[in-house]
Design a protein around this motif. Structure first.
Motif, PDB file in Angstrom:
ATOM      1  N   LEU A   1       0.629  -1.554  -0.352  1.00  0.00           N
ATOM      2  CA  LEU A   1      -0.089   0.138  -0.145  1.00  0.00           C
ATOM      3  C   LEU A   1       0.852   1.363  -0.268  1.00  0.00           C
ATOM      4  CD1 LEU A   1      -2.656  -1.068   2.671  1.00  0.00           C
ATOM      5  CD2 LEU A   1      -2.818  -1.185  -0.028  1.00  0.00           C
ATOM      6  N   GLU A   2       1.149   1.945  -0.586  1.00  0.00           N
ATOM      7  CA  GLU A   2       0.878   3.528  -0.859  1.00  0.00           C
ATOM      8  C   GLU A   2       0.487   4.271  -0.257  1.00  0.00           C
ATOM      9  OE1 GLU A   2       3.706   3.365  -5.382  1.00  0.00           O
ATOM     10  OE2 GLU A   2       0.831   3.540  -5.496  1.00  0.00           O
ATOM     11  N   PRO A   3       0.960   5.315   0.696  1.00  0.00           N
ATOM     12  CA  PRO A   3       0.142   5.882   1.041  1.00  0.00           C
ATOM     13  C   PRO A   3       0.579   7.971   0.465  1.00  0.00           C
ATOM     14  CG  PRO A   3       2.223   5.925   2.263  1.00  0.00           C
ATOM     15  CD  PRO A   3       2.247   4.470   1.577  1.00  0.00           C
ATOM     16  N   VAL A   4       1.690   7.565  -0.085  1.00  0.00           N
ATOM     17  CA  VAL A   4       0.922   8.762  -1.307  1.00  0.00           C
ATOM     18  C   VAL A   4       2.104   8.274  -2.305  1.00  0.00           C
ATOM     19  CG1 VAL A   4       1.718  10.511   0.442  1.00  0.00           C
ATOM     20  CG2 VAL A   4       3.465   9.113  -0.597  1.00  0.00           C
TER      21      VAL A   4
ATOM     22  N   ALA B   1       8.288   3.759 -11.137  1.00  0.00           N
ATOM     23  CA  ALA B   1       9.270   4.196 -10.927  1.00  0.00           C
ATOM     24  C   ALA B   1       9.616   3.245  -9.390  1.00  0.00           C
ATOM     25  CB  ALA B   1      10.133   5.183 -11.001  1.00  0.00           C
ATOM     26  N   PRO B   2       8.890   3.922  -8.518  1.00  0.00           N
ATOM     27  CA  PRO B   2       9.271   3.692  -6.858  1.00  0.00           C
ATOM     28  C   PRO B   2       8.268   2.665  -7.016  1.00  0.00           C
ATOM     29  CG  PRO B   2       8.852   6.372  -7.177  1.00  0.00           C
ATOM     30  CD  PRO B   2       9.115   5.695  -8.338  1.00  0.00           C
ATOM     31  N   ALA B   3       6.589   2.811  -6.925  1.00  0.00           N
ATOM     32  CA  ALA B   3       6.907   1.530  -7.211  1.00  0.00           C
ATOM     33  C   ALA B   3       7.275  -0.012  -7.912  1.00  0.00           C
ATOM     34  CB  ALA B   3       5.293   1.164  -7.531  1.00  0.00           C
ATOM     35  N   MET B   4       7.477   0.054  -8.844  1.00  0.00           N
ATOM     36  CA  MET B   4       8.532  -1.295  -8.843  1.00  0.00           C
ATOM     37  C   MET B   4      10.026  -1.247  -7.880  1.00  0.00           C
ATOM     38  SD  MET B   4      10.008  -1.567 -12.677  1.00  0.00           S
ATOM     39  CE  MET B   4      11.410  -2.946 -13.299  1.00  0.00           C
ATOM     40  N   THR B   5      10.394  -0.034  -7.244  1.00  0.00           N
ATOM     41  CA  THR B   5      11.279  -0.568  -6.714  1.00  0.00           C
ATOM     42  C   THR B   5      11.433  -1.031  -6.039  1.00  0.00           C
ATOM     43  OG1 THR B   5      12.953   1.501  -7.937  1.00  0.00           O
ATOM     44  CG2 THR B   5      13.426   0.959  -5.953  1.00  0.00           C
ATOM     45  N   VAL B   6      10.149  -0.824  -4.617  1.00  0.00           N
ATOM     46  CA  VAL B   6       9.710  -1.110  -3.734  1.00  0.00           C
ATOM     47  C   VAL B   6       9.203  -3.359  -3.787  1.00  0.00           C
ATOM     48  CG1 VAL B   6       7.633  -1.130  -2.083  1.00  0.00           C
ATOM     49  CG2 VAL B   6       8.526   0.932  -2.693  1.00  0.00           C
ATOM     50  N   ALA B   7       8.559  -3.086  -4.799  1.00  0.00           N
ATOM     51  CA  ALA B   7       8.394  -4.868  -5.407  1.00  0.00           C
ATOM     52  C   ALA B   7       9.998  -5.530  -5.398  1.00  0.00           C
ATOM     53  CB  ALA B   7       7.779  -4.810  -6.570  1.00  0.00           C
TER      54      ALA B   7
ATOM     55  N   SER C   1      16.753   5.342  -2.009  1.00  0.00           N
ATOM     56  CA  SER C   1      17.068   4.905  -0.105  1.00  0.00           C
ATOM     57  C   SER C   1      15.292   5.165   0.668  1.00  0.00           C
ATOM     58  CB  SER C   1      17.832   6.594  -0.123  1.00  0.00           C
ATOM     59  OG  SER C   1      17.556   6.838   1.731  1.00  0.00           O
ATOM     60  N   ALA C   2      14.949   5.997   0.098  1.00  0.00           N
ATOM     61  CA  ALA C   2      13.036   6.691  -0.215  1.00  0.00           C
ATOM     62  C   ALA C   2      12.923   5.158   0.186  1.00  0.00           C
ATOM     63  CB  ALA C   2      12.912   7.627  -0.313  1.00  0.00           C
ATOM     64  N   CYS C   3      12.601   4.381   0.051  1.00  0.00           N
ATOM     65  CA  CYS C   3      11.931   2.937  -0.853  1.00  0.00           C
ATOM     66  C   CYS C   3      12.640   1.715   0.054  1.00  0.00           C
ATOM     67  CB  CYS C   3      11.746   2.522  -2.633  1.00  0.00           C
ATOM     68  SG  CYS C   3      11.135   4.014  -3.238  1.00  0.00           S
ATOM     69  N   LYS C   4      13.741   1.777   0.262  1.00  0.00           N
ATOM     70  CA  LYS C   4      14.036   1.088   1.153  1.00  0.00           C
ATOM     71  C   LYS C   4      13.752   1.754   2.718  1.00  0.00           C
ATOM     72  CE  LYS C   4      19.251  -0.217  -0.941  1.00  0.00           C
ATOM     73  NZ  LYS C   4      20.171  -0.472  -0.925  1.00  0.00           N
ATOM     74  N   ALA C   5      13.855   2.704   3.102  1.00  0.00           N
ATOM     75  CA  ALA C   5      13.443   3.513   4.478  1.00  0.00           C
ATOM     76  C   ALA C   5      12.052   3.336   4.340  1.00  0.00           C
ATOM     77  CB  ALA C   5      13.358   4.422   4.014  1.00  0.00           C
ATOM     78  N   ALA C   6      10.870   3.068   3.778  1.00  0.00           N
ATOM     79  CA  ALA C   6       9.374   2.251   3.603  1.00  0.00           C
ATOM     80  C   ALA C   6       9.690   1.166   4.269  1.00  0.00           C
ATOM     81  CB  ALA C   6       8.412   3.423   2.215  1.00  0.00           C
TER      82      ALA C   6
ATOM     83  N   ALA D   1       8.541   8.692   4.935  1.00  0.00           N
ATOM     84  CA  ALA D   1      10.030   8.283   4.199  1.00  0.00           C
ATOM     85  C   ALA D   1       9.553   7.622   3.203  1.00  0.00           C
ATOM     86  CB  ALA D   1      10.004   6.539   4.657  1.00  0.00           C
ATOM     87  N   PHE D   2       8.542   7.448   2.469  1.00  0.00           N
ATOM     88  CA  PHE D   2       8.222   6.656   1.029  1.00  0.00           C
ATOM     89  C   PHE D   2       7.771   8.403   0.562  1.00  0.00           C
ATOM     90  CE2 PHE D   2       5.255   5.456  -2.708  1.00  0.00           C
ATOM     91  CZ  PHE D   2       6.395   4.469  -3.241  1.00  0.00           C
ATOM     92  N   ALA D   3       7.801   9.279   1.379  1.00  0.00           N
ATOM     93  CA  ALA D   3       6.757  11.129   0.597  1.00  0.00           C
ATOM     94  C   ALA D   3       8.212  11.428   0.096  1.00  0.00           C
ATOM     95  CB  ALA D   3       6.232  11.707   1.625  1.00  0.00           C
ATOM     96  N   GLN D   4       9.596  11.064   0.793  1.00  0.00           N
ATOM     97  CA  GLN D   4      10.959  12.025  -0.219  1.00  0.00           C
ATOM     98  C   GLN D   4      11.117  10.919  -1.149  1.00  0.00           C
ATOM     99  OE1 GLN D   4      12.507  13.477   1.798  1.00  0.00           O
ATOM    100  NE2 GLN D   4      10.447  13.618   3.166  1.00  0.00           N
TER     101      GLN D   4
END
Length: 482
Positions: free
Chosen positions: A90-93, A98-104, A225-230, A247-250
């Motif tokens: 779940l993305e809070p924002v 690209a961040p979505a793929m990175t988190v996966a 870095s933001a995705c790792k922290a999130a 974290a994800f907002a960054q």
């Protein structure tokens, strides 16, 4: 980044979207991937079923769905309806693809050698065998370290899609990607088709997890870095992985193409980009005319669904949900009727539908956000009538489901059971109601509604009071973590 000898395929389904281009069917809280636009199941469910086939050449992992947190219960319910377990992130924002793929790619259970098959949830693919064949063809190239994207063989000089320009064949129907081309004008698109070697950009990718993370680290270190922290600070509840909001907002907000794919040449010892052409009856359903193309036409070119009568009318799209649509002497119109809104547009102006949504948003109108029927994890409710100090709703509670134990400061409620059995908690009492029975919930009284039966519970709720907003609720306990 050694070449793996055996890979696992991880489907990564991107389920974002603002619900603007296919309004009024699509809304902010009910975007097009959750709608059965073509066929009997939603586009998300079609995407899930597409990967359930047994003929993949390598093992397929449980898919990861990256989604807006506001859609979480609908997505979980739709997964269950097609018997598909999934990791729902779940993305809070919103931060684009690209961040979505990175988190996966960063999921703890995703080994470096995993092949990420990244797909939008809101596309249609009519020839699923051709889709699987194209992905299977791309697997060796992706295993060897390339980033593979899939180019749709163009059937017309379309000006609504970006294009992929290819160079020499790398072998076995895989081509080198030489350039991304923005949406062209008509003349340029016609030239692309005449020259050959140009394909529509499908937005579907296949890449090893370690290769993707290597590229993001080189090109978008802040994003990584933001995705790792999130993810490291994420919370887990029910079916969901909730990314940490701060974290994800960054993370920068950027697409896969802009953030990485168009800049691969800048990556030291980076991968090459490859294209696998695909002819699979693909469409991104990005406008009402593209939806119409997927529907059968009558002898006069009209494409209809629901209660529609067409007289002396040609080449129209008409979708009726609740009421009769009658077309008389018109052509090239889009008419979409829902319980709370009707769209009438010239087909040539379909892209301007999003401008209507922008106006609704500026006016703070609910029609931009949700339908009259609002879905909840326990079922749904629908507004029937309202006026000064009263509101009438139809409530449907799924078998075995329960609303939260709650209280209202400003309204009282009358409940009337239409079908099924209701278990009612009101203060210290708990009792059953069956068809044609009713009860009264006084203002300020703690209460809960449950369905202990095996069939849906249908009720009419009459609210009365000084304030009837949905935010007049105090929850004491809730099965869904709200």
């Amino acid at each position: 980044m050694s070449t793996p000898t055996r890979s696992t395929l991880l489907p990564v389904i991107l389920s974002g979207g603002a619900g603007t281009r296919l309004w009024p069917l699509s809304r902010e809280l009910y975007p097009k991937q959750l709608l059965p636009l073509i066929g009997d199941i939603s586009l998300l469910q079609q995407t899930l079923k597409r990967i359930q086939h047994a003929s993949w050449p390598i093992p397929v992992a449980e898919p990861a769905i990256v989604a807006n947190q506001e859609h979480r219960f609908l997505i979980a319910e739709q997964c269950r309806a097609v018997a598909q377990q999934a990791r729902i992130i779940l993305e809070p924002v919103g931060r684009n693809t690209a961040p979505a793929m990175t988190v996966a790619a960063l999921l703890p259970e995703t080994p470096d050698t995993t092949l990420l098959l990244v797909m939008p949830a809101d596309h249609i693919i009519n020839d699923e065998a051709a889709f699987r064949a194209a992905v299977s063809k791309a697997i060796p190239t992706a295993e060897a370290g390339s980033v593979v994207t899939f180019g749709i063989v163009p059937t017309e000089p379309h000006t609504g899609y970006g294009y992929l320009k290819t160079d020499a064949e790398l072998g076995s129907g895989v081509y080198k990607l030489s350039a991304f081309v923005e949406k062209p004008n008509r003349e340029t698109a016609e030239q692309f088709l005449q020259r050959g070697g140009y394909y529509w950009n499908s937005g579907i990718f296949l890449v090893r997890a370690d290769i993707w993370l290597h590229c993001v680290n080189a090109l978008q270190p802040t994003m990584l870095s933001a995705c790792k922290a999130a993810l490291s600070q994420a919370s887990h509840d029910l079916d969901f992985i909730r990314l940490d909001k701060a974290a994800f907002a960054q993370s920068p907000s950027d697409s896969i193409d802009y953030a990485v794919m168009e800049r691969l040449a800048e990556v030291a010892n980076g991968p090459r980009a490859a294209v696998v052409p695909m002819q699979a009856g693909w469409s991104d359903l990005g406008s009402w005319p593209s939806v119409a193309e997927q529907m059968p036409a009558d002898a006069h070119g009209n494409r209809t669904r629901g209660d529609v009568i067409a007289v002396k009318s040609t080449n129209n799209l008409a979708l009726a949900e609740r009421r009769l649509i009658a077309l008389v002497g018109v052509e090239n119109l889009i008419v979409v009727e829902t319980a709370d809104a009707v769209l009438v547009a010239d087909s040539s102006q379909a892209q301007a539908v999003k401008d209507v949504v922008q106006q609704l948003q500026k006016q703070g109108r609910n029609e931009a956000v949700t339908h009259r029927r609002v879905y909840r994890p326990w079922g749904s409710y629908e507004g029937v009538d309202e006026g000064a100090r009263f509101q009438v709703k139809r409530i449907s509670v799924n078998p075995g489901a329960s609303l939260s134990l709650q209280m209202h400061y400003h309204r009282a409620e009358h409940w009337i059971v239409v079908t099924g059995t209701a278990e009612v908690t009101c203060g210290d009492e708990t009792f059953l109601l069956t068809e044609n029975q009713s009860t009264f919930i006084p203002l300020g009284k703690t209460h809960r509604l449950s369905n202990p039966g095996k069939v849906p519970l249908e009720m009419i709720e009459v609210q009365s009071g000084a304030y009837l907003g949905e935010d007049d609720i105090v929850r004491f306990s809730d099965n869904y973590g709200r």
